[in-house]
Design a protein around this motif. Sequence first.
Motif, PDB file in Angstrom:
ATOM      1  N   ALA A 190      -3.890  -2.411   0.459  1.00 19.73           N
ATOM      2  CA  ALA A 190      -2.660  -2.547  -0.324  1.00 19.73           C
ATOM      3  C   ALA A 190      -1.452  -2.844   0.545  1.00 19.73           C
ATOM      4  O   ALA A 190      -0.419  -3.289   0.039  1.00 19.73           O
ATOM      5  CB  ALA A 190      -2.410  -1.271  -1.125  1.00 19.73           C
ATOM      6  N   GLN A 191      -1.547  -2.613   1.838  1.00 21.06           N
ATOM      7  CA  GLN A 191      -0.403  -2.747   2.738  1.00 21.06           C
ATOM      8  C   GLN A 191      -0.386  -4.083   3.473  1.00 21.06           C
ATOM      9  O   GLN A 191       0.537  -4.358   4.237  1.00 21.06           O
ATOM     10  CB  GLN A 191      -0.431  -1.592   3.754  1.00 21.06           C
ATOM     11  CG  GLN A 191       0.811  -1.445   4.596  1.00 21.06           C
ATOM     12  CD  GLN A 191       0.844  -0.125   5.322  1.00 21.06           C
ATOM     13  OE1 GLN A 191       1.253   0.878   4.762  1.00 21.06           O
ATOM     14  NE2 GLN A 191       0.403  -0.117   6.571  1.00 21.06           N
ATOM     15  N   GLY A 194       2.078  -9.688   2.092  1.00 22.26           N
ATOM     16  CA  GLY A 194       1.790 -10.740   1.128  1.00 22.26           C
ATOM     17  C   GLY A 194       0.751 -10.361   0.094  1.00 22.26           C
ATOM     18  O   GLY A 194       0.447 -11.149  -0.805  1.00 22.26           O
ATOM     19  N   GLY A 195       0.192  -9.143   0.207  1.00 22.67           N
ATOM     20  CA  GLY A 195      -0.804  -8.695  -0.757  1.00 22.67           C
ATOM     21  C   GLY A 195      -2.216  -8.787  -0.218  1.00 22.67           C
ATOM     22  O   GLY A 195      -2.507  -9.534   0.724  1.00 22.67           O
ATOM     23  N   ASP A 196      -3.111  -8.033  -0.831  1.00 18.47           N
ATOM     24  CA  ASP A 196      -4.510  -7.977  -0.418  1.00 18.47           C
ATOM     25  C   ASP A 196      -5.208  -9.292  -0.766  1.00 18.47           C
ATOM     26  O   ASP A 196      -5.408  -9.601  -1.943  1.00 18.47           O
ATOM     27  CB  ASP A 196      -5.190  -6.801  -1.134  1.00 18.47           C
ATOM     28  CG  ASP A 196      -6.659  -6.675  -0.804  1.00 18.47           C
ATOM     29  OD1 ASP A 196      -7.151  -7.403   0.068  1.00 18.47           O
ATOM     30  OD2 ASP A 196      -7.317  -5.813  -1.432  1.00 18.47           O
ATOM     31  N   GLU A 227       1.120  -1.202  -8.761  1.00 17.27           N
ATOM     32  CA  GLU A 227       1.212  -2.081  -7.600  1.00 17.27           C
ATOM     33  C   GLU A 227       1.013  -1.290  -6.311  1.00 17.27           C
ATOM     34  O   GLU A 227       1.351  -0.117  -6.233  1.00 17.27           O
ATOM     35  CB  GLU A 227       2.578  -2.792  -7.578  1.00 17.27           C
ATOM     36  CG  GLU A 227       2.808  -3.685  -8.782  1.00 17.27           C
ATOM     37  CD  GLU A 227       4.169  -4.355  -8.740  1.00 17.27           C
ATOM     38  OE1 GLU A 227       4.986  -3.998  -7.863  1.00 17.27           O
ATOM     39  OE2 GLU A 227       4.406  -5.237  -9.586  1.00 17.27           O
ATOM     40  N   ARG A 228       0.448  -1.967  -5.308  1.00 17.28           N
ATOM     41  CA  ARG A 228       0.220  -1.385  -3.984  1.00 17.28           C
ATOM     42  C   ARG A 228      -0.474  -0.028  -4.116  1.00 17.28           C
ATOM     43  O   ARG A 228      -0.050   0.961  -3.534  1.00 17.28           O
ATOM     44  CB  ARG A 228       1.524  -1.283  -3.197  1.00 17.28           C
ATOM     45  CG  ARG A 228       2.201  -2.613  -2.965  1.00 17.28           C
ATOM     46  CD  ARG A 228       3.449  -2.475  -2.100  1.00 17.28           C
ATOM     47  NE  ARG A 228       3.092  -2.215  -0.705  1.00 17.28           N
ATOM     48  CZ  ARG A 228       3.531  -1.177  -0.003  1.00 17.28           C
ATOM     49  NH1 ARG A 228       4.320  -0.283  -0.562  1.00 17.28           N
ATOM     50  NH2 ARG A 228       3.186  -1.021   1.259  1.00 17.28           N
ATOM     51  N   GLU A 233      -7.120  -0.821  -4.676  1.00 20.10           N
ATOM     52  CA  GLU A 233      -7.404  -1.990  -3.843  1.00 20.10           C
ATOM     53  C   GLU A 233      -8.758  -1.859  -3.152  1.00 20.10           C
ATOM     54  O   GLU A 233      -9.477  -2.849  -2.966  1.00 20.10           O
ATOM     55  CB  GLU A 233      -6.297  -2.199  -2.814  1.00 20.10           C
ATOM     56  CG  GLU A 233      -4.984  -2.681  -3.392  1.00 20.10           C
ATOM     57  CD  GLU A 233      -5.044  -4.070  -4.012  1.00 20.10           C
ATOM     58  OE1 GLU A 233      -6.008  -4.819  -3.746  1.00 20.10           O
ATOM     59  OE2 GLU A 233      -4.119  -4.406  -4.779  1.00 20.10           O
TER      60      GLU A 233
END
Length: 275
Positions: A190-191, A194-196, A227-228, A233
């Motif tokens: 998640a970190q 730009g996203g996974d 989100e995140r 994720e």
Amino acid sequence: MSTSPLPFSPLPVVTGAMHYTHGPSSRRAEGVPRGRVVQFDLTDSTVYPGTTRTVRVFVPAQYDGSEPAALMVFQDGRLYLDDAEDMRAGTVLENLVHEGSMPVTVGVFVDPGQPTNRNAEYDLADDRYVTFLLDEVLPAVEQRTGVRFTDDPARRAICGGSSGGNCAFTAAWHRPDAFGLVLGFVSSFAQIPGGDPYPALIRSAEDKPIRVFLEANRFDLRHDQRERNWYSENLLVAAALAERGYDHRLVLGDGGHSPNHGGVVLPDALRWLWR
């Protein structure tokens, strides 16, 4: 598909993060030969200029140099090698090599670059960090210890937790010819800036010859957010691996963003990974 029996174990009622107790494979046992640790500082880097780090090399007692050793690289190396922490990887390696669940495996425990270069090294989804390992860290290990590593990616593993977990996956994704086995604990997909990217990449890219063990915790960071979400994720990455038929395993705990559950399952994770 064959099935294996498991004894009944009651499922606890869980409403918050749990703490898990280590099993016997995470403890030193009588009659198990002790390995040795070689430590040195890597004081310069072409890939990460201006950084320094400590590298610790665990050499099992069974390594005699007659043939190349299997390899396992750990990010956040000190935390994985210290028996006062949750992972206790040196003790686990001693026990599993002794019982024959793993080949004779040298562990390379790499600290993140200082000052404060951990996220820059671990979270980017490119090939920079694996290049650093292959071109700088491992040659330095071989030179300073005399250990020789196998070139067979099926006998070369990479492991990490949190940002080190997605770093391990990224390294194998870009260089499956160098690392065929991946172990990630509460990975911080998640970190990634730009996203996974991995759920989409796994579904769209040519299959990689890698075996993957993921551990995730129900109460990880942002576990109830849209989100995140660290927990979800990991589930999405595992789902993509399942859809493409990868040899993978996902184990869920009821902890938080902590190495505790990962440390408890580390012996069995390694047995599965190196089977």
